[in-house]
Design an enzyme around this catalytic site. Structure first.
Site, PDB file in Angstrom:
ATOM      1  N   ASP A 116       0.860  -1.182   0.000  1.00  0.00           N
ATOM      2  CA  ASP A 116       0.000   0.000   0.000  1.00  0.00           C
ATOM      3  C   ASP A 116       0.895   1.231   0.000  1.00  0.00           C
ATOM      4  O   ASP A 116       1.933   1.258   0.671  1.00  0.00           O
ATOM      5  CB  ASP A 116      -0.910   0.015   1.225  1.00  0.00           C
ATOM      6  CG  ASP A 116      -2.022  -1.019   1.151  1.00  0.00           C
ATOM      7  OD1 ASP A 116      -2.385  -1.425   0.036  1.00  0.00           O
ATOM      8  OD2 ASP A 116      -2.538  -1.410   2.215  1.00  0.00           O
ATOM      9  N   ASP A 134      -6.908  -1.579  -4.451  1.00  0.00           N
ATOM     10  CA  ASP A 134      -7.931  -1.187  -3.473  1.00  0.00           C
ATOM     11  C   ASP A 134      -8.882  -0.152  -4.066  1.00  0.00           C
ATOM     12  O   ASP A 134     -10.102  -0.231  -3.882  1.00  0.00           O
ATOM     13  CB  ASP A 134      -7.276  -0.595  -2.221  1.00  0.00           C
ATOM     14  CG  ASP A 134      -6.387  -1.570  -1.483  1.00  0.00           C
ATOM     15  OD1 ASP A 134      -6.600  -2.795  -1.603  1.00  0.00           O
ATOM     16  OD2 ASP A 134      -5.468  -1.108  -0.783  1.00  0.00           O
TER      17      ASP A 134
END
Length: 169
Positions: A116, A134
């Site tokens: 991330d 995401d």
């Protein structure tokens, strides 16, 4: 273009964009060494290894295999949905979710965690750090919700017995 093909192409585009962005962040930008790179006043790239799911839920070494298996089953179920879907919007949204899910599965298999790096914020308030996969999953789910609200079919009339008609008894 065939709606199924469009959904599969969407999954591939999301998957390629996700994997390319993760590769660039790890090896081109070298974000693990740099930590945080300020992009805009409201956007940073910040390296986070997510060992769990959203917000780090279920983080832990023992959960990695479980998370991979659950995501793989979800991808299979979504592929069936994509194949059976009647509307282009649905296949595109489901394709985006599939591409994102596969992208995060690849990260878990390759690194033991999801990469991330997108840190959107306003002042000191930061949203959770996320990645392209995401974002595609969230946009796909949002599209499915909005599309289902827009496309609401009128409710079918209830059978007489269910309405409580005396004549049906």
């Amino acid at each position: 273009m065939n709606r199924r093909l469009a959904g599969v192409l969407m999954a591939l585009v999301v998957l390629l964009a996700d994997q390319a962005s993760k590769y660039w962040v790890l090896y081109g930008l070298d974000l693990p060494q740099r930590g945080i790179v300020r992009i805009l006043p409201v956007l940073n790239f910040a390296m986070v290894w997510n060992h769990g799911v959203t917000f780090g839920i279920l983080a832990g070494d023992n959960a990695t295999l479980l998370l991979i298996m659950v995501a793989a089953v979800a991808v299979i179920a979504l592929a069936v949905w994509l194949w059976r879907a009647d509307h282009l919007t649905t296949t595109l949204a489901v394709g985006a979710i599939i591409g994102g899910a596969i992208g995060n599965i690849i990260s878990r298999v390759q690194y033991g965690a999801v990469v991330d790096f997108i840190d959107a914020h306003i002042g000191a308030y930061h949203w959770y750090v996320f990645n392209v996969a995401d974002a595609a999953i969230v946009c796909g789910v949002g599209t499915l919700i909005l599309d289902s609200m827009r496309r609401r079919d009128p409710a079918a009339p209830l059978p007489a017995r269910a309405r409580g008609d005396k004549e049906a008894s």
